[in-house]
Design an enzyme around this catalytic site. Sequence first.
Site, PDB file in Angstrom:
ATOM      1  N   GLU A 258      28.047  36.702  43.261  1.00 14.30           N
ATOM      2  CA  GLU A 258      29.148  35.853  43.716  1.00 14.30           C
ATOM      3  C   GLU A 258      28.837  34.377  43.466  1.00 14.30           C
ATOM      4  O   GLU A 258      29.731  33.596  43.108  1.00 14.30           O
ATOM      5  CB  GLU A 258      29.406  36.080  45.204  1.00 14.30           C
ATOM      6  CG  GLU A 258      29.886  37.480  45.543  1.00 14.30           C
ATOM      7  CD  GLU A 258      31.192  37.812  44.852  1.00 14.30           C
ATOM      8  OE1 GLU A 258      32.140  37.003  44.938  1.00 14.30           O
ATOM      9  OE2 GLU A 258      31.263  38.875  44.204  1.00 14.30           O
ATOM     10  N   TRP A 261      29.465  33.787  39.800  1.00 14.54           N
ATOM     11  CA  TRP A 261      30.896  33.658  39.515  1.00 14.54           C
ATOM     12  C   TRP A 261      31.353  32.216  39.742  1.00 14.54           C
ATOM     13  O   TRP A 261      32.151  31.673  38.972  1.00 14.54           O
ATOM     14  CB  TRP A 261      31.710  34.587  40.420  1.00 14.54           C
ATOM     15  CG  TRP A 261      31.996  35.937  39.861  1.00 14.54           C
ATOM     16  CD1 TRP A 261      31.452  37.127  40.260  1.00 14.54           C
ATOM     17  CD2 TRP A 261      32.924  36.270  38.815  1.00 14.54           C
ATOM     18  NE1 TRP A 261      31.973  38.164  39.520  1.00 14.54           N
ATOM     19  CE2 TRP A 261      32.881  37.672  38.631  1.00 14.54           C
ATOM     20  CE3 TRP A 261      33.783  35.516  38.022  1.00 14.54           C
ATOM     21  CZ2 TRP A 261      33.665  38.320  37.680  1.00 14.54           C
ATOM     22  CZ3 TRP A 261      34.574  36.167  37.070  1.00 14.54           C
ATOM     23  CH2 TRP A 261      34.507  37.553  36.906  1.00 14.54           C
ATOM     24  N   TRP A 289      58.818  35.240  34.490  1.00 12.82           N
ATOM     25  CA  TRP A 289      58.653  35.425  35.936  1.00 12.82           C
ATOM     26  C   TRP A 289      60.024  35.440  36.616  1.00 12.82           C
ATOM     27  O   TRP A 289      60.941  34.721  36.211  1.00 12.82           O
ATOM     28  CB  TRP A 289      57.808  34.291  36.516  1.00 12.82           C
ATOM     29  CG  TRP A 289      56.452  34.141  35.904  1.00 12.82           C
ATOM     30  CD1 TRP A 289      56.050  33.181  35.022  1.00 12.82           C
ATOM     31  CD2 TRP A 289      55.318  34.988  36.117  1.00 12.82           C
ATOM     32  NE1 TRP A 289      54.738  33.367  34.673  1.00 12.82           N
ATOM     33  CE2 TRP A 289      54.258  34.474  35.324  1.00 12.82           C
ATOM     34  CE3 TRP A 289      55.090  36.133  36.892  1.00 12.82           C
ATOM     35  CZ2 TRP A 289      53.001  35.061  35.298  1.00 12.82           C
ATOM     36  CZ3 TRP A 289      53.828  36.713  36.867  1.00 12.82           C
ATOM     37  CH2 TRP A 289      52.799  36.179  36.082  1.00 12.82           C
ATOM     38  N   ASN A 324      37.948  37.761  51.127  1.00 17.44           N
ATOM     39  CA  ASN A 324      37.955  37.825  49.664  1.00 17.44           C
ATOM     40  C   ASN A 324      38.720  39.038  49.123  1.00 17.44           C
ATOM     41  O   ASN A 324      39.465  38.924  48.142  1.00 17.44           O
ATOM     42  CB  ASN A 324      36.522  37.835  49.130  1.00 17.44           C
ATOM     43  CG  ASN A 324      35.813  36.516  49.352  1.00 17.44           C
ATOM     44  OD1 ASN A 324      36.457  35.507  49.613  1.00 17.44           O
ATOM     45  ND2 ASN A 324      34.495  36.522  49.268  1.00 17.44           N
ATOM     46  N   TRP A 342      51.887  32.869  38.908  1.00 18.51           N
ATOM     47  CA  TRP A 342      50.601  32.713  39.590  1.00 18.51           C
ATOM     48  C   TRP A 342      50.364  31.282  40.044  1.00 18.51           C
ATOM     49  O   TRP A 342      49.669  31.047  41.034  1.00 18.51           O
ATOM     50  CB  TRP A 342      49.452  33.172  38.692  1.00 18.51           C
ATOM     51  CG  TRP A 342      49.338  32.445  37.378  1.00 18.51           C
ATOM     52  CD1 TRP A 342      49.929  32.783  36.192  1.00 18.51           C
ATOM     53  CD2 TRP A 342      48.601  31.243  37.103  1.00 18.51           C
ATOM     54  NE1 TRP A 342      49.603  31.876  35.207  1.00 18.51           N
ATOM     55  CE2 TRP A 342      48.785  30.924  35.735  1.00 18.51           C
ATOM     56  CE3 TRP A 342      47.799  30.424  37.885  1.00 18.51           C
ATOM     57  CZ2 TRP A 342      48.209  29.815  35.134  1.00 18.51           C
ATOM     58  CZ3 TRP A 342      47.208  29.303  37.294  1.00 18.51           C
ATOM     59  CH2 TRP A 342      47.410  29.004  35.937  1.00 18.51           C
ATOM     60  N   TRP A 365      43.012  33.241  40.587  1.00 18.03           N
ATOM     61  CA  TRP A 365      44.442  33.514  40.437  1.00 18.03           C
ATOM     62  C   TRP A 365      44.753  34.012  39.030  1.00 18.03           C
ATOM     63  O   TRP A 365      45.539  34.941  38.843  1.00 18.03           O
ATOM     64  CB  TRP A 365      45.260  32.262  40.781  1.00 18.03           C
ATOM     65  CG  TRP A 365      45.633  32.265  42.233  1.00 18.03           C
ATOM     66  CD1 TRP A 365      45.026  31.585  43.246  1.00 18.03           C
ATOM     67  CD2 TRP A 365      46.687  33.026  42.839  1.00 18.03           C
ATOM     68  NE1 TRP A 365      45.628  31.883  44.453  1.00 18.03           N
ATOM     69  CE2 TRP A 365      46.662  32.754  44.230  1.00 18.03           C
ATOM     70  CE3 TRP A 365      47.648  33.899  42.355  1.00 18.03           C
ATOM     71  CZ2 TRP A 365      47.549  33.342  45.129  1.00 18.03           C
ATOM     72  CZ3 TRP A 365      48.545  34.491  43.235  1.00 18.03           C
ATOM     73  CH2 TRP A 365      48.491  34.205  44.604  1.00 18.03           C
TER      74      TRP A 365
END
Length: 435
Positions: A258, A261, A289, A324, A342, A365
Amino acid sequence: MTQEHVIFWFRRDLRLTDNAGLHAALTSGYPVMALFIFDAEILSKLEDKDDRRVDFIFQALQRLNRQLERYGSRLIIRHGKPSEVMQEITGLVPVRSVYANRDYEPYARRRDAEVEQLLGSRGIDFRTFKDQLVFEPGEIVKNDGMPYTVYTPYSKRWKEMLGMQPPRSYPSEHEQRYASGLSLHSVSALEEIGFQPSGLVFPAPLVSTGIIRRYHETRDFPAMEGTTRLSVHLRFGTVSIRELVRMARIENDTWLGELIWREFFMTILYFFPHVTERSFKPAYDAICWRNNEDEFTRWCRGTTGYPIVDAGMRELLATGHMHNRIRMVVASFLTKHLLIDWRWGESWFARHLLDFDLAANNGNWQWAAGCGCDAAPYFRIFNPYEQTKKFDSRLEYIGKWVPEFRQSGYPAPLVEHSTARLRALDAYKQGLATT
């Protein structure tokens, strides 16, 4: 002759311990003025005058100031445009150098270039250091020198580099060469900068070895105390990333992943700044969208009729935090079930998340929407009911945040899951077929 000083400019590093730039300033041979600037440009974009993040920073600054008072010094807190604040202070006090830790976001890089130019015109050095990352953008690259855009090979190389270059410590807490007798004005209340206290108390970071050790077993269950809650402290630097990496190497490789990341997304933002406005994968900008505003409002308020989605959105509004696992669920729901851009969801999180970090928020996202680097494939659509069965089977998390979910007044689902899934697949296929 009046004593020259150096300035240490606190930004995303609100601590006296293991602070690379602060250590360099304290060992420079000159007394150190500690400075924090509430950046007027950043604050002007915040919509809520009781923004939890501003209060978090202010409380962290008060802790810093109490620590500095033990050394006979204090923290100078200013509000304004950083270059103008620097111009004013360096006109009042003889300053030899300004020290700071590097920030990698697009705005921060522009801001620092402007400050460096201003200081240089006055013959003052601007010295920056690596502190908020173990490996900066450009340190972990492919054999051809290009940045990685897929997490797994990046992570592998990151760990290899860590083995060759373990992070060093910067014992800044043991150096006490702080300036004394400072008479400069300092902000003493949030109201002075146009904000109000949030009513919350944000304690100093608590690093739980037990949670880290069990992280791989507990991290996906939102009703459990199974995550460290350290993301906000990493965001504002009230804890050292080097300390956490050293602990992660010993205790839990999943948790180390993590932390990697976080650095991966920072690298992506640095080399591909267009992601703040557009999809990392350009083809996904062709998706049509639906962007139904009423449905977006119900998502924001936690009244979609999907209990696990609503629980997450209500937790966010009430606390500034969201688990999370639930972040992935609500992001998938917005982009796939509702076919809402998004960027709408990213902006909502940016407004409300206490641990908001531009690189991580944008990266996650785009991952959920399928349009980012190393993203979940667009046909991966989270089933909220299955997510509930797997990760909140006793409905403890849902029961806490949506206590009325079994009652007649709870809204019907905005859309039926299988219908929404097929609609999303069709919209993505059509959008990608046009490129």
